[in-house]
Design a protein around this motif. Sequence first.
Motif, short mmCIF file in Angstrom:
data_model
loop_
_atom_site.label_atom_id
_atom_site.label_comp_id
_atom_site.label_asym_id
_atom_site.label_seq_id
_atom_site.Cartn_x
_atom_site.Cartn_y
_atom_site.Cartn_z
N TRP A 9 0.84 -1.21 0.00
CA TRP A 9 0.00 0.00 0.00
C TRP A 9 0.87 1.26 0.00
O TRP A 9 0.59 2.24 -0.69
CB TRP A 9 -0.89 -0.05 1.24
CG TRP A 9 -1.69 1.18 1.51
CD1 TRP A 9 -2.82 1.60 0.86
CD2 TRP A 9 -1.45 2.15 2.55
NE1 TRP A 9 -3.29 2.76 1.43
CE2 TRP A 9 -2.48 3.13 2.46
CE3 TRP A 9 -0.49 2.28 3.56
CZ2 TRP A 9 -2.56 4.21 3.34
CZ3 TRP A 9 -0.56 3.36 4.43
CH2 TRP A 9 -1.59 4.32 4.31
N ALA A 29 -4.28 12.09 -0.93
CA ALA A 29 -4.68 11.07 0.05
C ALA A 29 -6.04 10.45 -0.30
O ALA A 29 -6.88 11.08 -0.94
CB ALA A 29 -4.73 11.69 1.43
N TYR A 30 -6.21 9.24 0.10
CA TYR A 30 -7.51 8.59 -0.02
C TYR A 30 -7.63 7.64 1.15
O TYR A 30 -6.67 7.39 1.88
CB TYR A 30 -7.64 7.86 -1.36
CG TYR A 30 -6.68 6.71 -1.53
CD1 TYR A 30 -7.07 5.40 -1.26
CD2 TYR A 30 -5.37 6.93 -1.97
CE1 TYR A 30 -6.18 4.34 -1.40
CE2 TYR A 30 -4.48 5.88 -2.11
CZ TYR A 30 -4.90 4.59 -1.83
OH TYR A 30 -4.02 3.55 -1.96
N PHE A 31 -8.82 7.10 1.33
CA PHE A 31 -9.09 6.27 2.50
C PHE A 31 -9.21 4.81 2.04
O PHE A 31 -10.14 4.44 1.35
CB PHE A 31 -10.38 6.73 3.17
CG PHE A 31 -10.50 6.30 4.60
CD1 PHE A 31 -10.19 7.18 5.64
CD2 PHE A 31 -10.90 5.01 4.92
CE1 PHE A 31 -10.30 6.77 6.97
CE2 PHE A 31 -11.00 4.60 6.24
CZ PHE A 31 -10.70 5.48 7.28
N THR A 32 -8.24 4.02 2.44
CA THR A 32 -8.25 2.60 2.06
C THR A 32 -9.04 1.82 3.09
O THR A 32 -8.82 1.98 4.29
CB THR A 32 -6.80 2.08 2.03
OG1 THR A 32 -6.04 2.90 1.14
CG2 THR A 32 -6.76 0.64 1.57
N ARG A 33 -9.91 0.96 2.61
CA ARG A 33 -10.72 0.20 3.57
C ARG A 33 -11.19 -1.11 2.95
O ARG A 33 -11.28 -1.26 1.74
CB ARG A 33 -11.93 1.02 4.01
CG ARG A 33 -12.65 1.72 2.88
CD ARG A 33 -14.04 2.18 3.26
NE ARG A 33 -14.11 3.15 4.33
CZ ARG A 33 -14.08 4.48 4.16
NH1 ARG A 33 -13.97 4.98 2.95
NH2 ARG A 33 -14.18 5.29 5.19
N LYS A 44 -13.06 3.39 13.03
CA LYS A 44 -13.70 4.25 12.01
C LYS A 44 -13.19 5.68 12.11
O LYS A 44 -13.26 6.45 11.16
CB LYS A 44 -15.23 4.30 12.26
CG LYS A 44 -15.99 3.06 11.90
CD LYS A 44 -17.46 3.31 12.24
CE LYS A 44 -18.37 2.36 11.49
NZ LYS A 44 -19.78 2.82 11.56
N PRO A 60 -10.44 7.39 12.17
CA PRO A 60 -9.50 8.11 11.28
C PRO A 60 -10.19 8.82 10.12
O PRO A 60 -9.62 9.74 9.54
CB PRO A 60 -8.58 6.99 10.78
CG PRO A 60 -8.57 6.00 11.88
CD PRO A 60 -9.98 6.03 12.43
N ALA A 61 -11.43 8.42 9.84
CA ALA A 61 -12.16 9.12 8.78
C ALA A 61 -12.59 10.50 9.24
O ALA A 61 -12.97 11.34 8.43
CB ALA A 61 -13.38 8.30 8.35
N SER A 105 -4.96 7.09 4.69
CA SER A 105 -5.60 6.30 5.72
C SER A 105 -5.79 4.85 5.30
O SER A 105 -6.06 4.55 4.14
CB SER A 105 -6.96 6.91 6.04
OG SER A 105 -7.37 6.51 7.31
#
Lengths: 689, 347
Positions: A368, A531-535, B67, B69-70, B78
């Motif tokens: 990542w 940035a982005y949010f990896t989930r 949750k 960190p959002a 993140s």
Amino acid sequence: MGRKNGVANVIRAALEYNNSEARRWRVSVEMVQACRPQDRPPKRLLIKACGQNLPGFTDDTYPQTWKECIQPMTTPDLVVQDQPGLQPAGGIPQIVNDFSIQIATVNGSGSQSANNVLLRSIFRMGVPVSGKNLFPSNIAGLPTWYTIRVSKDGWVARKTDIDVLIAMNAETAQQDVQSMRPGAAVIYDQSLNLDQVRKDLTYYPVPFDQLAASTGADAKIRKLVKNMVYVGVAAQLLAIDMDWVEKTVRKQFAKKVKAAELNLKAVRAGFDYAASSLTKQDPFVVAPMSATQGKIIIEGNEATAMGAMFAGVTVVTWYPITPSSSVVEDLIDYMKEYRVEPDGKASFAIVQAEDELSAVGMVLGAGWAGARSMTATSGPGISLMAEFAGLGYYAEIPGVIFDVQRTGPSTGLPTRTCQGDLTFIAGLSHGDTKHVMLLPGSVKECFEFATEAFNIAEQMQTPIFVLSDLDLGMNNWMSEPFEYPEKPINRGKVLDAKQLKELGGFARYKDVDGDAIPYRTLPGTDHPAAAYFTRGSGHNEKAQYTERPDDYENNMLRLARKFETAKTLVPKPILEGKGRETIGIIAFGSSHWAVIESRDQLQRESKLGTDYLRIRAYPFTQEIHDFVAQHERVYVVEQNRDGQMLNLLKVDLDPTQVVKLRSVRHFNGLPIDARSITTVIAEQEGAAK
Amino acid sequence: MSTTPATPQPKTNRIGLQILDYRGGKTTLCAGCGHNAISERITEAFYEMGIQPERVMKMSGIGCSSKSPAYFMSRSFSFNSVHGRMPSVATGALLANKTMRSIGISGDGDTASIGMGQFVHLLRRNIPMIYIIEDNGVYGLTKGQFSATADIGSKLKSGVINDLPAIDTCALAIQMGATFVGRSFSGDKKQLSAMLKAAIAHRGTVMLDVISPCVTFNDHEGSTKSYKFMQGHEEPVAEVGFVSHFEDIAVEYDHDTTVDVQLHDGSHLRLRKLHEDYDPTDKVRAMNLLMEAHAKDEVLTGVFYVDTQKPDFTSMLNMVDDPLATLAPERVRPGRDVLAQIMAEHS
């Protein structure tokens, strides 16, 4: 012709026994063919005696070599021992460069160096060899067998028959001798009195302890030196060139001159003893050839390690597990040697994790953040990695996972080989998950696929699984030298700050190019929109959390399309044969070597021509569909119980094609051998009927 | 021409960013959830310390806490991973790029139950990151089951009494090798802010157990993780003060009553003792304090232990200075001569 009479007598003896006893013998078509016509038992008697175990007999008569004909399934009985015709006599024709040697020792006794010297000396004489180690899941004291196959024809798959036994393990010696086929030779410690066990073998008693002591080695290392004594005995009896033995010993102990001299002393002690006190009575000899020029000998795991290094791997994590540990252990050695920069700093990190969960978690974390990351494991580790495999697939993170397969289920036989993780990995993790698998079939491909796996992982942004097995990974294979990777390192679709400035932003999971592979950024990219949010939870194109039905469905459909794109990146299957036969064979991985030998057997013995397609990756490409379509019957050869490749093919193929598939499975933990394949295919084809 | 009213210059930090640049998405947690207060404090701490958001990785596992960190620092990268496994992902990310800062948000379930294995190994390695446990003693997302940090005798809404001992994550962290260990309370704005800024200044594993009441499932009478209970039982071991490296350091303090610790970036942690036996540089004393507090039913807060000397994991690996992630191909692929040499060795 005495031997042929002998064979006939064996069959007769088998027939005279009651049915259950007779079945203990594998009466093969060759056995019968090897008899003179007048000695051949009537077919109906054979069927009566052997029941359905008969592999397609024919009335045709053409003599074959007798030596592959008779294989005791368990202990031989006395009837066989009484056959005088089986005794090798003086003046018999030599069998040159076509036999196998088995060295029976206990593990932890240091026989590996000695076995390696034997293998490499024959190799350096220009004669094709392969070496397979059958070892227990244990540190010291349990039986170990090392088999060297010498084959002028270049066959390197496991061969079930043993021609020359070097019996060093008192505990298994009796059993080892009993499993030999008539006419074989036994080199053994004279105190074992093995010549009393059977009369139909050639025996070479050797006073190993005495000879080891004569080298002057102190008691502590005499046990190790003893191994080198058998190298000398075998060299003399089998006509292995002592010059090469000496050079090989010196190369092996290049950094320890004293050890080299002591070992050479032991080799010579064995050689001299054999020359002065033993009379050659068996037919097996090695003669120089030039079939190994330019070739190398290497284990698959070491090749994998090299491939990873040349791929530019930077983060390596692992949890020790047989048979994969040597991938990382070899890699550590190579990286220390070739990937430390002039200032002494490493261009890599190698971490032994607390378990496989953590190992693969680190791989994904590193992938990542932009590293080329990998781990190596085996079945039990793969089971633990299931959760993260799904995350890697769904969150679209690159990483390479090498699975050196061993037998399962559960702990299984940790030191035996299998191709049993195929269906599990194909969909590893819950939900609709699909993984790309690369299936190297040779040590050279272990190297090449390791290198390529990192390119595919970063191009596809997904975990890539590379499946070898214990046979390929831990045994000695001849190979053409590896070629330097010509393909440049491909880091896939990564946007940097400059590109982001031009674009103004990006959507992490948007299919911009129509290949379903989105763009990503790496942590640290200096742009406010980077940035982005990896989930691992539901996400839309912008990587935002979503539970919307259409978002979820669209994303899953894109991932399915991305898997289609993988077909353009994975290694294509390789066709052998002209493609015009009615019978096809499909195999993959280490089964390859037994398959090519089997095709030769089928052609020579049963006049059965075959085409052969070796699958090298999953998802399956169009060539595989075409191959099945072009053949009437397709045998899928694999090393597992449930026909895992067969099942994957069934899912993929058109239902009208599925009916063509037949299955050849081998799953006793030992590497597959050609005869096992030949027998099944010949029988199903009603060959020679 | 009319004069245009002078628009006041928005307040910025030392790298010229506004607090807005550190904001996250709108929280979806319950109103009054302690986690939201922690997110606020984190936002402020990074803003005040002047850390470029793009240089920060926010890591988490699964649960209400994970949750969060959002809800802070949207410009940071993140990774919301899987339950209990954030430590390995965070470790891998730092191996790939050791120049990044990392903050991990976990919960008591995510850490002390399913994640215990990875948690202790993160501590043991002294991974250079801030690890925060948003600790409420219950599983929120699955509607209020006890977690492994719930105290003996504490009561669920349903009346169920917890009969197993709590895992003290701070004592564990000290023993396992974390180099900055403390406990705070989401409602203690001043203390938590100072501790977070010190955490940013430290290099090594910072383990902060932040009691963060769950207003929905664990804020009732009988809970030992409620606002009310904390207000009555919080027992700071020291008053936590923080002087950043870019501030005027010449603030006087009493050497007899205050412990001063210089942190990695030059900032100072000023700990004014409230407890006689307090010495944050002594592992054994720190452990004793925690054990004694347990016996007295006190919830100790503050910085329990700091070690600024122990090397962190990425330093121990002796990696090149540049991030491994982006090394040029010629630095990671050996040349043809190397392959030729290896081939010769195998011939």
